[in-house]
Design a protein around this motif. Structure first.
Motif, PDB file in Angstrom:
ATOM      1  N   ALA A   1       0.830  -1.210   0.000  1.00 44.52           N
ATOM      2  CA  ALA A   1       0.000   0.000   0.000  1.00 44.52           C
ATOM      3  C   ALA A   1       0.862   1.257   0.000  1.00 44.52           C
ATOM      4  N   ARG A   2       1.897   1.283   0.827  1.00 42.29           N
ATOM      5  CA  ARG A   2       2.762   2.470   0.876  1.00 42.29           C
ATOM      6  C   ARG A   2       3.450   2.699  -0.470  1.00 42.29           C
ATOM      7  N   ALA A   3       3.873   1.626  -1.122  1.00 40.86           N
ATOM      8  CA  ALA A   3       4.490   1.764  -2.450  1.00 40.86           C
ATOM      9  C   ALA A   3       3.462   2.263  -3.469  1.00 40.86           C
ATOM     10  N   ALA A   4       2.241   1.738  -3.407  1.00 39.74           N
ATOM     11  CA  ALA A   4       1.185   2.157  -4.339  1.00 39.74           C
ATOM     12  C   ALA A   4       0.789   3.610  -4.093  1.00 39.74           C
ATOM     13  N   ILE A   5       0.717   4.007  -2.833  1.00 39.90           N
ATOM     14  CA  ILE A   5       0.371   5.394  -2.507  1.00 39.90           C
ATOM     15  C   ILE A   5       1.474   6.326  -2.996  1.00 39.90           C
ATOM     16  N   ALA A   6       2.726   5.938  -2.794  1.00 41.80           N
ATOM     17  CA  ALA A   6       3.842   6.761  -3.274  1.00 41.80           C
ATOM     18  C   ALA A   6       3.783   6.933  -4.785  1.00 41.80           C
ATOM     19  N   ALA A   7       3.435   5.867  -5.494  1.00 40.59           N
ATOM     20  CA  ALA A   7       3.397   5.911  -6.954  1.00 40.59           C
ATOM     21  C   ALA A   7       2.166   6.609  -7.516  1.00 40.59           C
ATOM     22  N   ASN A   8       1.039   6.551  -6.811  1.00 40.18           N
ATOM     23  CA  ASN A   8      -0.223   7.017  -7.389  1.00 40.18           C
ATOM     24  C   ASN A   8      -0.892   8.183  -6.670  1.00 40.18           C
ATOM     25  N   CYS A   9      -0.561   8.416  -5.413  1.00 39.59           N
ATOM     26  CA  CYS A   9      -1.361   9.351  -4.613  1.00 39.59           C
ATOM     27  C   CYS A   9      -0.590  10.551  -4.070  1.00 39.59           C
ATOM     28  N   GLU A  10       0.714  10.380  -3.832  1.00 35.63           N
ATOM     29  CA  GLU A  10       1.455  11.410  -3.112  1.00 35.63           C
ATOM     30  C   GLU A  10       1.616  12.726  -3.861  1.00 35.63           C
ATOM     31  N   ARG A  11       1.376  12.738  -5.157  1.00 34.24           N
ATOM     32  CA  ARG A  11       1.490  14.030  -5.853  1.00 34.24           C
ATOM     33  C   ARG A  11       0.415  15.002  -5.372  1.00 34.24           C
ATOM     34  N   CYS A  12      -0.717  14.479  -4.889  1.00 33.26           N
ATOM     35  CA  CYS A  12      -1.795  15.328  -4.350  1.00 33.26           C
ATOM     36  C   CYS A  12      -1.979  15.167  -2.845  1.00 33.26           C
ATOM     37  N   HIS A  13      -1.494  14.056  -2.278  1.00 29.48           N
ATOM     38  CA  HIS A  13      -1.667  13.755  -0.864  1.00 29.48           C
ATOM     39  C   HIS A  13      -0.291  13.505  -0.239  1.00 29.48           C
ATOM     40  N   PRO A  14       0.431  14.590   0.121  1.00 29.75           N
ATOM     41  CA  PRO A  14       1.777  14.392   0.667  1.00 29.75           C
ATOM     42  C   PRO A  14       1.736  13.674   2.025  1.00 29.75           C
ATOM     43  N   PRO A  15       2.833  12.990   2.353  1.00 31.67           N
ATOM     44  CA  PRO A  15       2.905  12.286   3.632  1.00 31.67           C
ATOM     45  C   PRO A  15       2.881  13.267   4.807  1.00 31.67           C
ATOM     46  N   LEU A  16       2.335  12.799   5.913  1.00 29.22           N
ATOM     47  CA  LEU A  16       2.287  13.566   7.154  1.00 29.22           C
ATOM     48  C   LEU A  16       3.302  12.988   8.144  1.00 29.22           C
ATOM     49  N   PRO A  17       3.725  13.777   9.125  1.00 29.26           N
ATOM     50  CA  PRO A  17       4.702  13.281  10.107  1.00 29.26           C
ATOM     51  C   PRO A  17       4.230  12.047  10.883  1.00 29.26           C
TER      52      PRO A  17
END
Length: 100
Positions: A36-52
């Protein structure tokens, strides 16, 4: 116009059902989280940056069940051109539906 809206909702429901059907294949929680973390990094993080705290902006503000997550992924595909594979979507749904 209403017919088109209903067709879109039905298509979304069909998509969500197909993704939900693949969820049992993801058994190990550590494997699900890593996928999931790899998929989120590839598909979602451009609009949903990681939080602390380890979550992502907007995505983890509140818990979602599997059905909500499947529908949200469908919306992201339709409205924002986020196209995770079926395996990536299944991992995202499995992980985020249990994220707290």
């Amino acid at each position: 116009m209403a017919c088109l809206q209903h067709a879109g909702i039905l298509a979304g429901a069909a998509c969500a059902a197909s993704v939900l059907a693949s969820l049992p294949a993801l058994a190990n929680a550590d494997d699900v989280e890593a996928a999931a973390r790899a998929a989120i990094a590839a598909n979602c993080e451009r609009c949903h940056p990681p939080l602390p705290d380890g979550g992502w902006e907007v995505m983890t503000l509140r818990p979602h069940d599997r059905e909500e997550m499947a529908f949200l992924l469908y919306r992201m595909e339709e409205e924002y051109s986020a196209f995770p594979s079926d395996d990536e979507a299944a991992a995202i749904i499995a992980f985020l539906s249990g994220f707290e």
